[in-house]
Design a protein around this motif. Sequence first.
Motif, PDB file in Angstrom:
ATOM      1  N   GLY A 208      67.120  60.936  -6.041  1.00 33.91           N
ATOM      2  CA  GLY A 208      67.928  61.626  -6.308  1.00 33.91           C
ATOM      3  C   GLY A 208      67.519  62.975  -5.404  1.00 33.91           C
ATOM      4  N   CYS A 209      69.335  63.589  -5.289  1.00 33.23           N
ATOM      5  CA  CYS A 209      69.397  64.993  -4.066  1.00 33.23           C
ATOM      6  C   CYS A 209      67.831  65.906  -4.166  1.00 33.23           C
ATOM      7  CB  CYS A 209      70.174  65.597  -3.920  1.00 33.23           C
ATOM      8  SG  CYS A 209      71.594  63.956  -3.312  1.00 33.23           S
ATOM      9  N   THR A 210      67.500  66.290  -5.737  1.00 37.91           N
ATOM     10  CA  THR A 210      66.372  67.244  -5.823  1.00 37.91           C
ATOM     11  C   THR A 210      64.989  66.877  -5.632  1.00 37.91           C
ATOM     12  OG1 THR A 210      67.052  67.035  -8.094  1.00 37.91           O
ATOM     13  CG2 THR A 210      68.437  68.232  -7.065  1.00 37.91           C
ATOM     14  N   ALA A 229      72.618  59.611  -1.874  1.00 39.88           N
ATOM     15  CA  ALA A 229      73.286  58.733  -0.587  1.00 39.88           C
ATOM     16  C   ALA A 229      72.503  58.930   0.699  1.00 39.88           C
ATOM     17  CB  ALA A 229      75.021  58.971  -0.893  1.00 39.88           C
ATOM     18  N   GLY A 230      72.228  60.087   0.937  1.00 40.90           N
ATOM     19  CA  GLY A 230      71.514  60.308   2.203  1.00 40.90           C
ATOM     20  C   GLY A 230      70.208  59.912   2.073  1.00 40.90           C
ATOM     21  N   ASN A 231      69.612  59.254   1.658  1.00 37.79           N
ATOM     22  CA  ASN A 231      68.064  58.957   1.245  1.00 37.79           C
ATOM     23  C   ASN A 231      68.176  57.020   1.632  1.00 37.79           C
ATOM     24  OD1 ASN A 231      65.480  57.770   0.299  1.00 37.79           O
ATOM     25  ND2 ASN A 231      65.357  59.621  -1.372  1.00 37.79           N
ATOM     26  N   ALA A 265      75.665  66.934  -5.985  1.00 36.66           N
ATOM     27  CA  ALA A 265      74.340  67.170  -5.626  1.00 36.66           C
ATOM     28  C   ALA A 265      74.365  67.037  -4.542  1.00 36.66           C
ATOM     29  CB  ALA A 265      73.728  66.611  -6.817  1.00 36.66           C
ATOM     30  N   TRP A 266      75.239  66.101  -4.097  1.00 34.86           N
ATOM     31  CA  TRP A 266      75.603  65.257  -2.804  1.00 34.86           C
ATOM     32  C   TRP A 266      75.470  66.905  -1.841  1.00 34.86           C
ATOM     33  CZ3 TRP A 266      78.388  60.077  -3.034  1.00 34.86           C
ATOM     34  CH2 TRP A 266      77.210  59.138  -3.520  1.00 34.86           C
ATOM     35  N   ALA A 267      76.467  67.857  -2.262  1.00 34.87           N
ATOM     36  CA  ALA A 267      77.273  68.810  -1.226  1.00 34.87           C
ATOM     37  C   ALA A 267      76.144  69.321  -0.549  1.00 34.87           C
ATOM     38  CB  ALA A 267      78.463  69.591  -1.737  1.00 34.87           C
ATOM     39  N   ALA A 268      75.233  70.083  -2.307  1.00 31.47           N
ATOM     40  CA  ALA A 268      74.024  70.559  -2.080  1.00 31.47           C
ATOM     41  C   ALA A 268      73.619  69.818  -1.124  1.00 31.47           C
ATOM     42  CB  ALA A 268      73.438  70.977  -3.356  1.00 31.47           C
ATOM     43  N   CYS A 269      73.504  68.596  -0.429  1.00 31.47           N
ATOM     44  CA  CYS A 269      71.800  68.473  -0.643  1.00 31.47           C
ATOM     45  C   CYS A 269      71.356  67.555   1.473  1.00 31.47           C
ATOM     46  CB  CYS A 269      71.804  66.540  -1.023  1.00 31.47           C
ATOM     47  SG  CYS A 269      70.757  66.033  -0.211  1.00 31.47           S
ATOM     48  N   GLU A 270      70.722  68.356   2.064  1.00 33.30           N
ATOM     49  CA  GLU A 270      70.553  68.260   3.660  1.00 33.30           C
ATOM     50  C   GLU A 270      70.345  67.050   3.920  1.00 33.30           C
ATOM     51  OE1 GLU A 270      67.811  70.353   5.431  1.00 33.30           O
ATOM     52  OE2 GLU A 270      68.432  72.199   4.363  1.00 33.30           O
ATOM     53  N   LYS A 271      69.603  66.326   3.099  1.00 36.14           N
ATOM     54  CA  LYS A 271      70.247  64.843   3.424  1.00 36.14           C
ATOM     55  C   LYS A 271      71.650  63.531   3.507  1.00 36.14           C
ATOM     56  CE  LYS A 271      65.163  63.440   2.470  1.00 36.14           C
ATOM     57  NZ  LYS A 271      64.597  62.926   1.197  1.00 36.14           N
ATOM     58  N   CYS A 272      71.852  64.430   2.494  1.00 38.19           N
ATOM     59  CA  CYS A 272      73.229  63.913   1.527  1.00 38.19           C
ATOM     60  C   CYS A 272      74.450  64.295   2.754  1.00 38.19           C
ATOM     61  CB  CYS A 272      73.948  64.321   0.848  1.00 38.19           C
ATOM     62  SG  CYS A 272      73.225  62.541  -0.683  1.00 38.19           S
ATOM     63  N   ARG A 273      73.974  65.973   4.132  1.00 38.08           N
ATOM     64  CA  ARG A 273      75.164  66.575   4.274  1.00 38.08           C
ATOM     65  C   ARG A 273      74.780  65.498   6.072  1.00 38.08           C
ATOM     66  NH1 ARG A 273      74.827  71.823   2.080  1.00 38.08           N
ATOM     67  NH2 ARG A 273      72.863  72.021   2.805  1.00 38.08           N
TER      68      ARG A 273
HETATM   69 ZN   LIG Z   1      70.735  63.665  -1.411  1.00 36.43          ZN
END
Ligand SMILES: [Zn+2]
Length: 466
Positions: A208-210, A229-231, A265-273
Amino acid sequence: MQRLNVIPYPNSVEFTEGTVEKEFLANNTKLTVTPGSMGDEAYRLEITPEGAAVFAATEKGAFYAAKTLEQLLDGDTVPCCVIEDEPAFSYRGFMIDTVRHIVSLEDTKKLIDAAAGVKMNAMHWHLSDDQGWRVQIDKRPLLSEKASVRKASMFGREREQEEYGGFFTKEELKEIVEYAKQRYIEVIPEIDVPGHTTAVLHAYPELGCTGKEVEVAVKQGIYPTVLCAGNDEALALVYDVVDELVEIFPSPYFHIGGDEVPKTAWAACEKCRARKKENGLKSDDELQTWFSNKVAQHLKEKGKTAVVWNDTIKGGTVDGATVQFWMKGKKRTAKYANEGGRVIVSDFFAYYTDYNYAITPLKKTYNYNPFIKGIKSEGKINIAGVETPTWTEYITNFERYCYLAFPRCTAVAETGWTLPENKDEEDFERRFEIYRKRLENLGITPAQKDEWAVPFLKRFTQAKLY
Ligand SMILES: [Zn+2]
């Protein structure tokens, strides 16, 4: 007008003189299978004083002729006639949510029999969600060990403090695939990603993002606990699941969900960004579509076509995917079909049989037109067909399941097979009362006729989901 007692109603019936005794007919049937003589699902059935003659191009067509004949033999005599029949749509499905409440293998087989009896040809099996994971994956043992169990069940009024869980072994999955195959039904598995993954994140919180620990969900609803989605590791898990399940499910289709994905969660996630940046994605909707495209591409390499809920195409097209329409985005889905994309129609308002009869009377289900608004004449060919999902948040036992699913599931089967000009609501209700016995013999008790609609005033007190 004379009508046969058959569901779904055949598309061409020409009555001739006389009737034949049931006993005689049952013992005097001939089958001729000539490859290429007609469509794969088509058949011709001739009932004459000499007996019944069946013509088909495939064993599947012959099976459907047998299903028609079976119902005709429920009467004492059968009218002489010539039936030439083939389906309106190539995809005629039903969906079992075996996550919120598990539908046992035995009951699943009953539903397969009921579907086969009305010439349905697809079973969509919803196998993962926030409230549980239901399949064995050898490479990812925590899915069945941890993700399959929730601490309680708190679905509306249906509250159970006890731990609830379970999963199907590979042998059990194969057993269902084989049982369905013998009845010309293909089983399409669904692993819902990147949302509806709270159970997955209970087993693998790092995906998960966190990275925070989370419990398997015990309530209905939409959860922000989605795969990151960034992982790349999140994608790797999905690939592992796909790789093992494609070995079990021979269907050319594989459902990868994609409905109701909160993007907080995506909006706040560095990997997703970072993922968005490196791929030039302008929004989180586009990120979702990117994720689904990756999984669809992986499936393609395995020779499979992805099926996605229509939410997925909000952020662009998933290459080659079949889109399952359930709510919102009707215009976008119609456009998808108009431009050549394959679409399955499961409009929640008409085809979700977990909704009670006050919300969705039989009439609404029966008369629903699968050619959704916006479909142009050139797009109609891309409406592959219809599917009726039964979500089980509020369905705690098979009796309740059957009460809700039947006769509405049977009505969807008729829409899938019978051309609109050959459908007739009143006549369907008449035929269903004869057909009912067949379901009861399978251990399925449909709703009674006076329950198929709720009177106007009562509707407002009963129009709740549970
Ligand atoms: Zn993420």
